[in-house]
Design an enzyme around this catalytic site. Structure first.
Site, PDB file in Angstrom:
ATOM      1  CG  ASP A 134      -2.134  -0.853   1.071  1.00 58.82           C
ATOM      2  OD1 ASP A 134      -2.416  -1.248  -0.068  1.00 58.82           O
ATOM      3  OD2 ASP A 134      -2.797  -1.140   2.077  1.00 58.82           O
ATOM      4  CE  LYS A 180       4.191   4.418  -8.657  1.00 65.75           C
ATOM      5  NZ  LYS A 180       5.556   4.312  -9.238  1.00 65.75           N
ATOM      6  CG  MET A 182      -8.699   6.775   5.875  1.00 67.20           C
ATOM      7  SD  MET A 182      -9.251   5.315   4.980  1.00 67.20           S
ATOM      8  CE  MET A 182     -10.483   4.655   6.115  1.00 67.20           C
TER       9      MET A 182
END
Length: 400
Positions: free
Chosen positions: A186, A208, A323
């Site tokens: 990650d 990616k 987050m």
């Protein structure tokens, strides 16, 4: 000489600190441990309550040595210790003496363990020197290649790498990483861990992988299953803990459906570790008896949100939001609207556990504006609750 104690009786005389220190190694060796002592430390009592050892709540008698393969004397009364030594000598049983090594017939060395290697250093009475030599050997073993174990061909390991500091990965996680053929990593994985990989390891940068989040996850699942089916040992390296908003459960399901065996190695989760490293305990006696961890990647008013924000606002404990920096204005406003006091202490920790760590302390009513003004960037952990104010702090940013 190493003793194979599995299934064999070991007598420990004494229930104090020395016995407590010696017990884990005896239990790990599989010994049947009998303890004779008038009282036990809480740790030893817990072992007894769990059935890992038997306890005779009384003083030692010579017949206690009968049937023992080894005796560990862990008391500081010379006369009583000598009594045990005599009984062991008469019965031809080796006896370790914590109080007098010269009176003992066996010594406990300074020990270090690495993988399946155990090194024991005896000292001639100089325990400080033995420990120093032990520590030097331990450091050297950390730098040597691991034993060539049977490769975990066709397996997947979900490994949590911790909150960002490469030293916070677990010992088992690091050992499995050293054996990997393929590593799927990650974005938040510590870069230093990847720098340690063997040159022949295939590294897949999961950050990616194109397309949206759900499609990207499907592609990650496909890669780890495909590589494992081809015979590789795949380590799925994830920031924090694999099962704390890490989609580890989805990857386990994908592997199970494909018949691929999975190992799960928990990681140090940022929801607890990052506040701790910023001086914020998520619980504290008399302040917070519970803490709740939520994902803030979905706004509170979104139909996709699964969080009961009204219920969270009524809680008196600590709220940790992962987050949630982008949606922090909406989250803070919703909590206040649902009844949480605007003056409730709040903090944001950016890039916790790394050299770039920054800490902003504020209040629930002002934290979103303060974060924007300070230029706080993700990854960041938000902590809301009175625990933030346990260690004095103001509305300032501490750069680490």
């Amino acid at each position: 000489m190493a003793l194979k104690l599995a299934g064999r009786r070991v007598l420990v005389v004494g229930g104090g600190a020395v016995a407590t220190r010696r017990m884990p190694a005896l239990l790990a060796a599989g010994a049947r441990v009998d303890v004779v002592a008038p009282a036990l430390t809480p740790a030893l009592r817990a072992h007894a309550d769990a059935g890992r050892l038997t306890w005779q709540e009384r003083r030692f008698v010579a017949s206690d040595v009968d049937g023992a393969w080894l005796v560990q004397v862990a008391i500081d009364d010379p006369a009583a210790s000598a009594e045990v030594s005599v009984a062991a000598e008469e019965r031809g049983v080796f006896c370790v003496r914590a109080d007098d090594r010269e009176a003992a017939t066996a010594w406990t060395p300074a020990v270090t363990r690495h993988d399946e290697v155990t090194v024991a250093v005896t000292d001639g009475g100089d325990r400080k020197r033995a420990r120093a030599v032990r520590d030097l050997i331990a450091a050297a073993l950390e730098e040597t290649p691991q034993r060539q174990q049977e490769p975990l061909r066709g397996h997947v390991a979900l490994v949590g790498s911790g909150p960002g500091d490469p030293e916070l990965i677990t010992v088992r996680g690091r050992r499995l990483l050293a054996r990997a053929d393929v590593v799927v990593a990650d974005r938040l994985v510590p870069g230093m861990l990847l720098d340690e990989l063997r040159p022949d390891v295939e590294l897949v940068d999961a950050a990616k992988i194109p397309y949206g989040a759900s499609v990207a996850q499907e592609e990650i699942n496909r890669i780890i299953v495909e590589r494992a089916r081809a015979g590789a040992f795949v380590v799925r390296l994830k920031g924090g803990d694999p099962f704390v908003f890490g989609r580890g459960g989805e990857e386990v399901v994908a592997c199970a459906e494909a018949g691929v065996p999975v190992l799960v190695v928990p990681g140090v989760t940022s929801s607890i570790a990052v506040p701790a490293l910023a001086g914020i305990p998520v619980t504290h006696r008399g302040v917070a008896h519970e803490f709740t961890v939520v994902s803030g990647h979905v706004p509170p008013d979104s139909p996709e949100s699964l969080v009961e924000w009204p219920a969270l606002a009524r809680l008196r404990g600590t709220l940790v939001v992962l987050m949630g920096l982008k949606n922090l204005p909406a989250i803070a406003a919703r909590l206040v609207a649902e009844g949480r006091a605007p003056r409730t202490p709040a903090a944001i920790v950016q890039e916790g556990s790394t050299d770039a760590q920054r800490v902003l302390r504020s209040t629930l009513g002002e934290v979103a504006a303060a974060a924007a003004e300070a230029g706080i960037k993700p990854p960041a952990v938000v902590v809301i609750g009175d625990v933030v104010a346990i260690l004095d702090g103001d509305s300032s940013v501490i750069d680490g």
